[in-house]
Design a protein around this motif. Structure first.
Motif, PDB file in Angstrom:
ATOM      1  N   VAL A 228       0.066   2.335  17.663  1.00  0.00           N
ATOM      2  CA  VAL A 228      -0.161   3.775  17.520  1.00  0.00           C
ATOM      3  C   VAL A 228      -0.279   4.151  16.046  1.00  0.00           C
ATOM      4  N   ALA A 229       0.496   3.508  15.191  1.00  0.00           N
ATOM      5  CA  ALA A 229       0.462   3.812  13.758  1.00  0.00           C
ATOM      6  C   ALA A 229      -0.841   3.374  13.109  1.00  0.00           C
ATOM      7  N   ARG A 230      -1.605   2.542  13.777  1.00  0.00           N
ATOM      8  CA  ARG A 230      -2.871   2.073  13.213  1.00  0.00           C
ATOM      9  C   ARG A 230      -4.031   3.038  13.492  1.00  0.00           C
ATOM     10  N   LEU A 231      -3.744   4.115  14.218  1.00  0.00           N
ATOM     11  CA  LEU A 231      -4.788   5.094  14.514  1.00  0.00           C
ATOM     12  C   LEU A 231      -5.109   5.918  13.279  1.00  0.00           C
ATOM     13  N   GLY A 232      -6.358   6.293  13.139  1.00  0.00           N
ATOM     14  CA  GLY A 232      -6.799   7.054  11.977  1.00  0.00           C
ATOM     15  C   GLY A 232      -6.566   8.550  12.130  1.00  0.00           C
ATOM     16  N   VAL A 233      -6.958   9.297  11.109  1.00  0.00           N
ATOM     17  CA  VAL A 233      -6.753  10.744  11.096  1.00  0.00           C
ATOM     18  C   VAL A 233      -7.529  11.418  12.228  1.00  0.00           C
ATOM     19  N   GLY A 234      -8.608  10.813  12.671  1.00  0.00           N
ATOM     20  CA  GLY A 234      -9.373  11.375  13.782  1.00  0.00           C
ATOM     21  C   GLY A 234      -8.520  11.536  15.032  1.00  0.00           C
ATOM     22  N   SER A 235      -7.613  10.615  15.269  1.00  0.00           N
ATOM     23  CA  SER A 235      -6.734  10.706  16.442  1.00  0.00           C
ATOM     24  C   SER A 235      -5.819  11.915  16.359  1.00  0.00           C
ATOM     25  N   ALA A 236      -5.267  12.167  15.169  1.00  0.00           N
ATOM     26  CA  ALA A 236      -4.402  13.342  14.996  1.00  0.00           C
ATOM     27  C   ALA A 236      -5.215  14.627  15.186  1.00  0.00           C
ATOM     28  N   LEU A 237      -6.434  14.644  14.669  1.00  0.00           N
ATOM     29  CA  LEU A 237      -7.276  15.828  14.818  1.00  0.00           C
ATOM     30  C   LEU A 237      -7.711  16.026  16.267  1.00  0.00           C
ATOM     31  N   ARG A 238      -7.923  14.953  16.997  1.00  0.00           N
ATOM     32  CA  ARG A 238      -8.284  15.067  18.421  1.00  0.00           C
ATOM     33  C   ARG A 238      -7.152  15.716  19.210  1.00  0.00           C
TER      34      ARG A 238
ATOM     35  N   THR B  16       0.832  -1.200   0.000  1.00  0.00           N
ATOM     36  CA  THR B  16       0.000   0.000   0.000  1.00  0.00           C
ATOM     37  C   THR B  16       0.869   1.254   0.000  1.00  0.00           C
ATOM     38  N   LEU B  17       0.257   2.368  -0.340  1.00  0.00           N
ATOM     39  CA  LEU B  17       0.956   3.647  -0.279  1.00  0.00           C
ATOM     40  C   LEU B  17       1.426   3.907   1.150  1.00  0.00           C
ATOM     41  N   ALA B  18       0.577   3.619   2.110  1.00  0.00           N
ATOM     42  CA  ALA B  18       0.941   3.850   3.513  1.00  0.00           C
ATOM     43  C   ALA B  18       2.154   3.008   3.922  1.00  0.00           C
ATOM     44  N   SER B  19       2.239   1.775   3.440  1.00  0.00           N
ATOM     45  CA  SER B  19       3.389   0.939   3.813  1.00  0.00           C
ATOM     46  C   SER B  19       4.679   1.450   3.177  1.00  0.00           C
ATOM     47  N   ARG B  20       4.586   2.003   1.970  1.00  0.00           N
ATOM     48  CA  ARG B  20       5.763   2.628   1.347  1.00  0.00           C
ATOM     49  C   ARG B  20       6.159   3.876   2.133  1.00  0.00           C
ATOM     50  N   LEU B  21       5.153   4.651   2.568  1.00  0.00           N
ATOM     51  CA  LEU B  21       5.447   5.857   3.349  1.00  0.00           C
ATOM     52  C   LEU B  21       6.039   5.507   4.711  1.00  0.00           C
TER      53      LEU B  21
ATOM     54  N   GLY C 144      -4.379   5.983   6.872  1.00  0.00           N
ATOM     55  CA  GLY C 144      -5.066   6.997   6.080  1.00  0.00           C
ATOM     56  C   GLY C 144      -4.520   8.405   6.197  1.00  0.00           C
ATOM     57  N   TRP C 145      -3.397   8.602   6.890  1.00  0.00           N
ATOM     58  CA  TRP C 145      -2.856   9.952   7.048  1.00  0.00           C
ATOM     59  C   TRP C 145      -1.364   9.888   7.334  1.00  0.00           C
ATOM     60  N   CYS C 146      -0.720  11.051   7.250  1.00  0.00           N
ATOM     61  CA  CYS C 146       0.684  11.151   7.641  1.00  0.00           C
ATOM     62  C   CYS C 146       0.957  12.556   8.150  1.00  0.00           C
ATOM     63  N   LEU C 147       2.040  12.700   8.877  1.00  0.00           N
ATOM     64  CA  LEU C 147       2.461  13.982   9.424  1.00  0.00           C
ATOM     65  C   LEU C 147       3.742  14.391   8.729  1.00  0.00           C
ATOM     66  N   VAL C 148       3.722  15.591   8.139  1.00  0.00           N
ATOM     67  CA  VAL C 148       4.878  16.124   7.422  1.00  0.00           C
ATOM     68  C   VAL C 148       5.334  17.388   8.137  1.00  0.00           C
ATOM     69  N   ALA C 149       6.599  17.406   8.567  1.00  0.00           N
ATOM     70  CA  ALA C 149       7.161  18.586   9.227  1.00  0.00           C
ATOM     71  C   ALA C 149       7.795  19.465   8.161  1.00  0.00           C
TER      72      ALA C 149
ATOM     73  N   GLY D 272       8.329  18.476   3.045  1.00  0.00           N
ATOM     74  CA  GLY D 272       8.907  18.431   4.386  1.00  0.00           C
ATOM     75  C   GLY D 272       9.393  17.040   4.716  1.00  0.00           C
ATOM     76  N   VAL D 273       9.754  16.866   5.975  1.00  0.00           N
ATOM     77  CA  VAL D 273      10.234  15.577   6.458  1.00  0.00           C
ATOM     78  C   VAL D 273       9.038  14.770   6.949  1.00  0.00           C
ATOM     79  N   LEU D 274       8.922  13.561   6.445  1.00  0.00           N
ATOM     80  CA  LEU D 274       7.837  12.675   6.858  1.00  0.00           C
ATOM     81  C   LEU D 274       8.113  12.208   8.284  1.00  0.00           C
ATOM     82  N   GLU D 275       7.277  12.642   9.215  1.00  0.00           N
ATOM     83  CA  GLU D 275       7.502  12.361  10.637  1.00  0.00           C
ATOM     84  C   GLU D 275       6.759  11.126  11.139  1.00  0.00           C
ATOM     85  N   ARG D 276       5.533  10.941  10.641  1.00  0.00           N
ATOM     86  CA  ARG D 276       4.699   9.852  11.161  1.00  0.00           C
ATOM     87  C   ARG D 276       3.711   9.433  10.088  1.00  0.00           C
ATOM     88  N   VAL D 277       3.358   8.154  10.114  1.00  0.00           N
ATOM     89  CA  VAL D 277       2.349   7.625   9.201  1.00  0.00           C
ATOM     90  C   VAL D 277       1.331   6.864  10.029  1.00  0.00           C
TER      91      VAL D 277
END
Length: 176
Positions: free
Chosen positions: A112-122, A42-47, A75-80, A67-72
């Motif tokens: 923790v990596a299995r959490l969805g985008v809702g967790s980041a938004l929370r 998957t795209l997420a596994s490559r990321l 369904g989402w990722c964090l880019v610094a 930016g630097v890919l910090e977390r995946v």
């Protein structure tokens, strides 16, 4: 003795031909297996294998996010980025530049990596952090996330107005 040497030479030749045929068949089989296994990547596994790398995302409704890919996560990722951080929703990603050539299968991800985008938004909502919500249609809202539902984020925009943004329409969240 000459006939024995010829016989052994013939048998050696037949054995080498059989070995070459087996190698050719095995190479084709390995190529088929490799192609079949890659279908599962998957795209997420490559990321996930690209964490810590500088990447560029082409995101619908936003454009380039660099930016630097910090977390995946799922369904989402964090880019610094150089000036701000981005939470990028993977369904809105059109292309990724600079990703690693390998992948990390989801079974190897931390819980923790299995959490969805809702967790980041929370986390943003808990911090009361002002950010920009970018939708896939190009609309952007300067907002403060307040609560996150199953499929939407509730945010305060302008002078206390409430906004409900569907997670399916969310492309990225940019920190301020």
């Amino acid at each position: 003795m000459a006939w024995e040497e010829e016989l052994f030479a013939l048998l050696d030749d037949l054995e080498q031909q059989a070995e070459a045929a087996f190698d050719a068949e095995r190479d084709a089989d390995l190529a088929d297996r490799s192609r079949a296994a890659y279908r599962e990547v998957t795209l997420a596994s490559r990321l996930m294998a690209s964490v810590g790398t500088e990447v560029r995302f082409d995101v619908a409704g936003v454009g380039a996010v660099v930016g630097v890919l910090e977390r995946v996560g799922t369904g989402w990722c964090l880019v610094a980025g150089p000036a701000q951080d981005w939470v990028v929703c993977l369904p809105a990603v059109a292309a990724v530049h600079g990703a690693a050539s390998r992948s990390v299968p989801e079974v190897a991800w931390s819980p923790v990596a299995r959490l969805g985008v809702g967790s980041a938004l929370r986390r943003l909502a808990d911090a009361g952090e002002r950010c920009v919500l970018h939708l896939t249609d190009g609309t952007a809202y300067d907002a403060v996330p307040r609560r996150v539902g199953a499929d939407f984020v509730e945010a305060t925009v302008g002078e206390g107005r409430s906004l409900l943004a569907a997670l399916a329409a969310l492309a990225a969240v940019q920190s301020r």
